[in-house]
Design an enzyme around this catalytic site. Structure first.
Site, PDB file in Angstrom:
ATOM      1  N   GLN A 148      39.983   5.987  49.676  1.00 17.19           N
ATOM      2  CA  GLN A 148      40.965   6.184  50.742  1.00 17.19           C
ATOM      3  C   GLN A 148      41.564   7.596  50.754  1.00 17.19           C
ATOM      4  O   GLN A 148      42.495   7.859  51.500  1.00 17.19           O
ATOM      5  CB  GLN A 148      42.053   5.116  50.672  1.00 17.19           C
ATOM      6  CG  GLN A 148      42.961   5.186  49.470  1.00 17.19           C
ATOM      7  CD  GLN A 148      43.846   3.944  49.369  1.00 17.19           C
ATOM      8  OE1 GLN A 148      43.385   2.881  49.010  1.00 17.19           O
ATOM      9  NE2 GLN A 148      45.123   4.082  49.691  1.00 17.19           N
ATOM     10  N   HIS A 152      57.818  -0.816  44.755  1.00 17.31           N
ATOM     11  CA  HIS A 152      56.822  -1.744  44.190  1.00 17.31           C
ATOM     12  C   HIS A 152      57.517  -2.906  43.477  1.00 17.31           C
ATOM     13  O   HIS A 152      57.083  -4.056  43.567  1.00 17.31           O
ATOM     14  CB  HIS A 152      55.952  -1.021  43.157  1.00 17.31           C
ATOM     15  CG  HIS A 152      55.123   0.085  43.714  1.00 17.31           C
ATOM     16  ND1 HIS A 152      55.287   1.402  43.346  1.00 17.31           N
ATOM     17  CD2 HIS A 152      54.112   0.063  44.609  1.00 17.31           C
ATOM     18  CE1 HIS A 152      54.422   2.146  43.978  1.00 17.31           C
ATOM     19  NE2 HIS A 152      53.695   1.370  44.762  1.00 17.31           N
ATOM     20  N   LYS A 159      61.685   5.316  49.019  1.00 19.10           N
ATOM     21  CA  LYS A 159      61.109   5.517  47.684  1.00 19.10           C
ATOM     22  C   LYS A 159      59.598   5.655  47.819  1.00 19.10           C
ATOM     23  O   LYS A 159      58.967   4.927  48.588  1.00 19.10           O
ATOM     24  CB  LYS A 159      61.437   4.333  46.790  1.00 19.10           C
ATOM     25  CG  LYS A 159      62.927   4.162  46.600  1.00 19.10           C
ATOM     26  CD  LYS A 159      63.282   3.943  45.164  1.00 19.10           C
ATOM     27  CE  LYS A 159      64.786   3.778  45.063  1.00 19.10           C
ATOM     28  NZ  LYS A 159      65.304   3.844  43.725  1.00 19.10           N
ATOM     29  N   LEU A 192      54.669   3.204  39.545  1.00 19.23           N
ATOM     30  CA  LEU A 192      55.532   2.215  40.195  1.00 19.23           C
ATOM     31  C   LEU A 192      56.959   2.723  40.368  1.00 19.23           C
ATOM     32  O   LEU A 192      57.490   3.417  39.507  1.00 19.23           O
ATOM     33  CB  LEU A 192      55.558   0.927  39.365  1.00 19.23           C
ATOM     34  CG  LEU A 192      54.198   0.283  39.080  1.00 19.23           C
ATOM     35  CD1 LEU A 192      54.382  -1.017  38.306  1.00 19.23           C
ATOM     36  CD2 LEU A 192      53.395   0.044  40.349  1.00 19.23           C
ATOM     37  N   HIS A 193      57.531   2.394  41.508  1.00 19.15           N
ATOM     38  CA  HIS A 193      58.932   2.728  41.772  1.00 19.15           C
ATOM     39  C   HIS A 193      59.624   1.476  42.299  1.00 19.15           C
ATOM     40  O   HIS A 193      58.995   0.406  42.407  1.00 19.15           O
ATOM     41  CB  HIS A 193      59.042   3.897  42.759  1.00 19.15           C
ATOM     42  CG  HIS A 193      58.260   3.677  44.013  1.00 19.15           C
ATOM     43  ND1 HIS A 193      58.602   2.729  44.932  1.00 19.15           N
ATOM     44  CD2 HIS A 193      57.122   4.250  44.475  1.00 19.15           C
ATOM     45  CE1 HIS A 193      57.735   2.753  45.927  1.00 19.15           C
ATOM     46  NE2 HIS A 193      56.818   3.657  45.673  1.00 19.15           N
TER      47      HIS A 193
HETATM   48  O1  PAF Z   1      49.442   1.106  49.516  1.00 19.12           O
HETATM   49  C1  PAF Z   1      48.710   1.403  48.551  1.00 19.12           C
HETATM   50  O2  PAF Z   1      49.179   1.753  47.483  1.00 19.12           O
HETATM   51  C2  PAF Z   1      47.199   1.351  48.729  1.00 19.12           C
HETATM   52  O3  PAF Z   1      46.821   1.741  49.999  1.00 19.12           O
HETATM   53  C3  PAF Z   1      46.595  -0.021  48.376  1.00 19.12           C
HETATM   54  C4  PAF Z   1      47.094  -1.092  49.314  1.00 19.12           C
HETATM   55  C5  PAF Z   1      46.948  -0.382  46.941  1.00 19.12           C
HETATM   56  C6  PAF Z   1      45.085   0.031  48.496  1.00 19.12           C
HETATM   57  O4  PAF Z   1      44.529   0.956  47.627  1.00 19.12           O
END
Ligand code: PAF
Length: 285
Positions: free
Chosen positions: A61, A37, A184, A33-34
Site C-alpha cells: 500500500q 489504535h 492522533k 500504536l497510539h
Molecule cells: O490503516 C492501516 O493501518 C492500514 O491501512 C491497514 C488497515 C492495517 C492495512 O494495512
C-alpha cells in the site's frame, strides 16, 4: 497476550476459537500504536470474546516515493501497550511470509478511489484491500475495527466486504484527538516542533466549516475557500487536497445535502497529515 509470527499458527488458533464458539474482534494496524489504535482495541475487547491486533507494515500500500522505509516501528513498545489494554493475540507476520512471491491475484478497488488520498496515492487502496483479504482469512474475525480518521479506507473496506460477501462486520470508531484537536497518528512524531504547533489548524478549520454549514451555508466552493484560507494562513504545510464529498459514496457535490465528508491532507516537512469531519446536513427549508 501471545505474540504470533507464524501465519498458519495464527490461522489454526483462529479456526479453533471459532469451533469453540468464541467471537474474534480484530484490529489491523501497521504498528507504532497510539491512543487511536488503543481505542479500537478497547472497543474490540468490549464486544468480543477474543481480540487480535495485527502489526504489519504492508509494502503493497506504499507508493515508490512514499515512507515505507521510514514508517515508525517499535514492536517492544507496541507489545507492551497492546498487552496493557488486554489484547489476547498480537499477530506480527514478516513481509517475507506474507508475500513470499509476487501475488498471482490482487484486489483492484474500482470505486471511491479517484478522490481524496486515492487520487494522490494510486494503487494504495488496492494494497489495503489485498492485505485485508489475507488478514481476514488468517484471523477469521467476526468484527473488525477501523478509525474514522481514515474515512476513505472505511468506505473502501465497506465496499470490499459487501462485494466479496466477507462474513465480517466493520465497526467504525471515532477519531481520537490530542488536547488541541490534532488527530492522533503514528506519523505525528515526524512533525517539526513548529509544525506540531500549527497542526491543530486542520481540526480547527473543520470545526469552522461545520459551524458555517450549521448556519446555513450549503455551497461547497465557499466552504472550501474558507478552509483553504485558514490552513494557508495558519500553517507552513502544503495542501495536498481539501474536498467535500457525499459519504460513504464519495461523490462530488454541487450543493451540500444529507451525509457529507470534508476531508483534507496537508504535507509538512516529513509528515503528511490527514483529517476529516463527517457531517449530517440539515435539509434546506
Ligand atoms: O490503516 C492501516 O493501518 C492500514 O491501512 C491497514 C488497515 C492495517 C492495512 O494495512
Amino acid at each position: 497476550m501471545r505474540t504470533i509470527t507464524d501465519i498458519r499458527e495464527m490461522q489454526r488458533i483462529a479456526l479453533q476459537l471459532k469451533r469453540e464458539g468464541k467471537t474474534i474482534g480484530f484490529v489491523p494496524t501497521m504498528g507504532y500504536l497510539h491512543e487511536g489504535h488503543l481505542s479500537l482495541l478497547r472497543n474490540a475487547r468490549k464486544e468480543n470474546d477474543v481480540t487480535v491486533v495485527s502489526i504489519f507494515v504492508n509494502p503493497l500500500q506504499f507508493g515508490p516515493k512514499e515512507d515505507l522505509a521510514t514508517y515508525p516501528r517499535d514492536l517492544e513498545r507496541d507489545s507492551s501497550l497492546a498487552e496493557k489494554e488486554g489484547c489476547d493475540y498480537l499477530f506480527f507476520p514478516s513481509a517475507e511470509d506474507m508475500y513470499p512471491a509476487a501475488l498471482s491475484v490482487t484486489a483492484k478497488v474500482q470505486e471511491r478511489t479517484d478522490v481524496l488520498c486515492g487520487k494522490s496515492r494510486p494503487g494504495h487502496f488496492d494494497g489495503v484491500a489485498t492485505v485485508l483479504i489475507k488478514l481476514f482469512n488468517i484471523v477469521q474475525p467476526d468484527k473488525v475495527y477501523f478509525g474514522m480518521k481514515d474515512a476513505q479506507q472505511v468506505a473502501v473496506v465497506d465496499g470490499l466486504v459487501r462485494d466479496f460477501n466477507i462474513p465480517v462486520e466493520i465497526v467504525p470508531v471515532q477519531t481520537v484527538r490530542e488536547e488541541d484537536g490534532l488527530a492522533k497518528s503514528s506519523r505525528n512524531v515526524h512533525l517539526l516542533p513548529a509544525e506540531r504547533d500549527q497542526a491543530s489548524a486542520l481540526h480547527q478549520s473543520l470545526k469552522m466549516a461545520e459551524s458555517l454549514i450549521t448556519e446555513g451555508e450549503y455551497d461547497p466552493v465557499k466552504i472550501l475557500s474558507v478552509i483553504r484560507g485558514f490552513i494557508e494562513k495558519n500553517t507552513s504545510g502544503e495542501i495536498d487536497y481539501i474536498e467535500i464529498l457525499s459519504y460513504p459514496d464519495l461523490k462530488q457535490l454541487t450543493r451540500l445535502e444529507e451525509k457529507i465528508i470534508i476531508a483534507m491532507a496537508v504535507k509538512f516537512t516529513k509528515a503528511r497529515l490527514i483529517d476529516n469531519a463527517i457531517i449530517s446536513v440539515r435539509k434546506e427549508s
